[in-house]
Design a protein around this motif. Sequence first.
Motif, mmCIF file in Angstrom:
data_model
loop_
_atom_site.group_PDB
_atom_site.id
_atom_site.type_symbol
_atom_site.label_atom_id
_atom_site.label_comp_id
_atom_site.label_asym_id
_atom_site.label_seq_id
_atom_site.Cartn_x
_atom_site.Cartn_y
_atom_site.Cartn_z
ATOM 1 N N ALA A 673 34.546 27.446 42.658
ATOM 2 C CA ALA A 673 34.656 28.753 43.305
ATOM 3 C C ALA A 673 35.635 29.655 42.548
ATOM 4 O O ALA A 673 35.409 30.859 42.393
ATOM 5 N N VAL A 674 36.728 29.074 42.070
ATOM 6 C CA VAL A 674 37.711 29.852 41.299
ATOM 7 C C VAL A 674 37.083 30.393 40.022
ATOM 8 O O VAL A 674 37.271 31.563 39.654
ATOM 9 N N GLU A 675 36.322 29.535 39.324
ATOM 10 C CA GLU A 675 35.654 29.978 38.099
ATOM 11 C C GLU A 675 34.661 31.098 38.382
ATOM 12 O O GLU A 675 34.485 32.015 37.578
ATOM 13 N N ALA A 676 33.987 31.015 39.539
ATOM 14 C CA ALA A 676 33.021 32.059 39.908
ATOM 15 C C ALA A 676 33.713 33.402 40.089
ATOM 16 O O ALA A 676 33.222 34.445 39.642
ATOM 17 N N VAL A 677 34.882 33.384 40.755
ATOM 18 C CA VAL A 677 35.625 34.633 40.961
ATOM 19 C C VAL A 677 36.094 35.189 39.624
ATOM 20 O O VAL A 677 36.034 36.406 39.379
ATOM 21 N N TRP A 689 39.477 44.431 49.371
ATOM 22 C CA TRP A 689 39.935 43.332 50.241
ATOM 23 C C TRP A 689 40.215 42.038 49.482
ATOM 24 O O TRP A 689 40.796 41.096 50.033
ATOM 25 N N LEU A 690 39.812 41.969 48.200
ATOM 26 C CA LEU A 690 39.907 40.698 47.474
ATOM 27 C C LEU A 690 41.358 40.228 47.322
ATOM 28 O O LEU A 690 41.656 39.039 47.490
ATOM 29 N N ALA A 691 42.260 41.135 46.998
ATOM 30 C CA ALA A 691 43.658 40.750 46.790
ATOM 31 C C ALA A 691 44.245 40.116 48.048
ATOM 32 O O ALA A 691 44.960 39.107 47.984
ATOM 33 N N VAL A 692 43.935 40.702 49.220
ATOM 34 C CA VAL A 692 44.441 40.172 50.496
ATOM 35 C C VAL A 692 43.871 38.780 50.748
ATOM 36 O O VAL A 692 44.579 37.852 51.161
ATOM 37 N N LYS A 693 42.568 38.627 50.464
ATOM 38 C CA LYS A 693 41.918 37.331 50.685
ATOM 39 C C LYS A 693 42.495 36.262 49.764
ATOM 40 O O LYS A 693 42.747 35.128 50.186
ATOM 41 N N LEU A 694 42.735 36.625 48.510
ATOM 42 C CA LEU A 694 43.302 35.669 47.555
ATOM 43 C C LEU A 694 44.719 35.261 47.968
ATOM 44 O O LEU A 694 45.121 34.104 47.800
#
Length: 709
Positions: A673-677, A689-694
């Motif tokens: 999943a990390v590689e996909a991101v 919203w990605l920064a908050v989710k990470l």
Amino acid sequence: MFKETYSLQKQLMELLDMISMGSASTEDNITDMVSVIHTVLEICSVISNMDHALHANTWKFIIKQSLKHHSLLQCHLKHSDILSGLCKDTLLSFHSCLQLAEEMKMSEIQEGTDLRLFQKTVKLCRFFANSLVHYTKLHQLFLQIYSKFPPSLYAPEILEVHRDEISRVFLVSLDPLINQLLPFSPFMEQVLSEKLGLPPEQQLPQCLILVTIMDKLSSQPEEVQTLWNTGKSLSLFSALFFSFQQCSGELSLPVCLPEVISTGQPAVPITLYHYVCVHLCSFIASTLPSHFPQLEYALLDAVLGSSMITSLLAMDSWCFLARYGTAELCAHHVVVIAHLIKSWPSDCYQVSALGVLLRRMLFLMAPDHQVEFAHKFLPEEVENLAVWQHISLKALNPDLRKRVACQLCVAGLAQCRRWLNSRRALGELRPVNTALSVLLAACNFAGDALEAELQASVLGVLGQFWTFLQAKQVSDEPRLQQTLCLLLHLLEFFIQALDAKLITQVFALQSSLFQLEDPSWIPPDHVRLAMVDFLSSMGKVFIPQEAQRQVVPQLSCLFASLLADQTWLIHQHALEAFTHFAEETSHEDVVPQCLNSEETKNKVVSFLAKTRQVEETTEARTERMKQERITCSAQFMKMDGELESTGEPLAKRACHPPSEEQYKSAVGTMEGAVEAVKLLLRKGSPPAWLAVKLEALHTAIAILRDSVR
């Protein structure tokens, strides 16, 4: 200095090779020889990157001395260290081959020093593979090698000529190893283990190894076949279906493998599904009768499983068994499946899968067995309608077909009337839906061939349902949604016989479902698909004058909503239905009213012009398949862990701590999943919203890290 060292080591090994040891050798002599072999083994790890010839000759000495003095040394040698060293050096040499091939592809230089080094390294791989024939724990090595070689999604990009050379020189030498290992129980236990916990890149290699073993088993003695087909935890059949289910990415892409379709013809690429199906059916044909219980269990378990494509593979294989086996075996299986359907306590996807299998297998039954089946499951008896709703009457011989169709219509109408004349409790809808399904099966076969009186009876009963159906009630009750779908499909057969009142009622209800107070609720997928099919059939109808004012705006709004649907399957069906409607309808002024936006118009025009959408690259599609595999695996684990509407509680199970393999698999999923991101971030700007989710995920991982300290 290197040349002198090489010469000295060569002379030393030749000198040691001259030593002869017999049964009279002293314990000290044996200890000394063991010490020599272990010391040379340590040297191997030092010289592996120095010189191919030196490396190979050193290993030759170890293998030769181990075999030469086998009876004396076998209890003293560190076999696990020797095996680990061989596997490690095989894998390192293989990775070197791939790296050299990849570099040559990128540099576009196909000759010179790199090519000679590549060829030497491939031969070194072959030498190691031939040396491994004396050891048994090779399963993990196979998985690691084939996970980096086409058609694996995780293989590096290399030229076909280099791929062929690796396959021809090295990989073919692995094949005889499997023959050597088949009789060994430890190898079988490792390959068929339920706790492998393989990472995504090793799922396809595991499936292909199982297929290879299947191909070889038919030529093995009966005791070897029994070893694999009965297994300790999984049979070979069950292991294949489980492994196949894990290959969702490779099946979706799909990857292709070479297969000889016709004798004397060159191999052609076929899809992974086709490849596994062909080899599985061939294996089934050679299966001993004493192993049929394991085969039947695996087939039924796969048909009932949560993976649709694995269920389809099991159905295809089962139908092959029905055709290849005796007529009596086919009849027996059909009866068993029918009893399962009849006794299942509630509607669920397992019943649907069994129904598809029953429908297909009835076509394969002998005519006399079909007659016996109709006697065992009398169509006029209400409790048997649950079976007949899944059957295509076209499978039956003509005389039996006509009789069964009439009996089903009479029984189905009687069941519907009983409910309509009662208090119409929604909790009693299940037998009503079964009756409607049976009427649909009869109409699919007979249609206009039904007697006029019977057609009028069916249409009259259908009309009674529409007098009380309300949108709010339908939205709240899933079984009533199924009733609506069946009613819409049945009306398609009588579309030109519908009067103005019934047409008005049908369109009023469908429109109301899109206009409920809750704006977040839309009709479920299966209901929208039934609407699409019904709208398509409206092209054959001239809407009565008195109904046009109400029906025409509703028809155009329904088409507009469905053409704009975000679900690709419904959108595609809507495009096809609209095209069909536009070609047939006499209400030509309705057609432009359905296209209420420029976007919808463009999509319809593109569809009619057969314009292809922009296609993603092979690399992008492969990456997408890798990420979808993670989603699919999580969903299968969830579904397999749940009780699917059986109405019965699960039996208590003993609690076992999670294995190391399960931890490795879970962590591998996280890494994927990390590689996909990372890949997505390289392609464009992330959403806000990605920064908050990470950050939230970072906190969660920190908590996990602290819990294991």
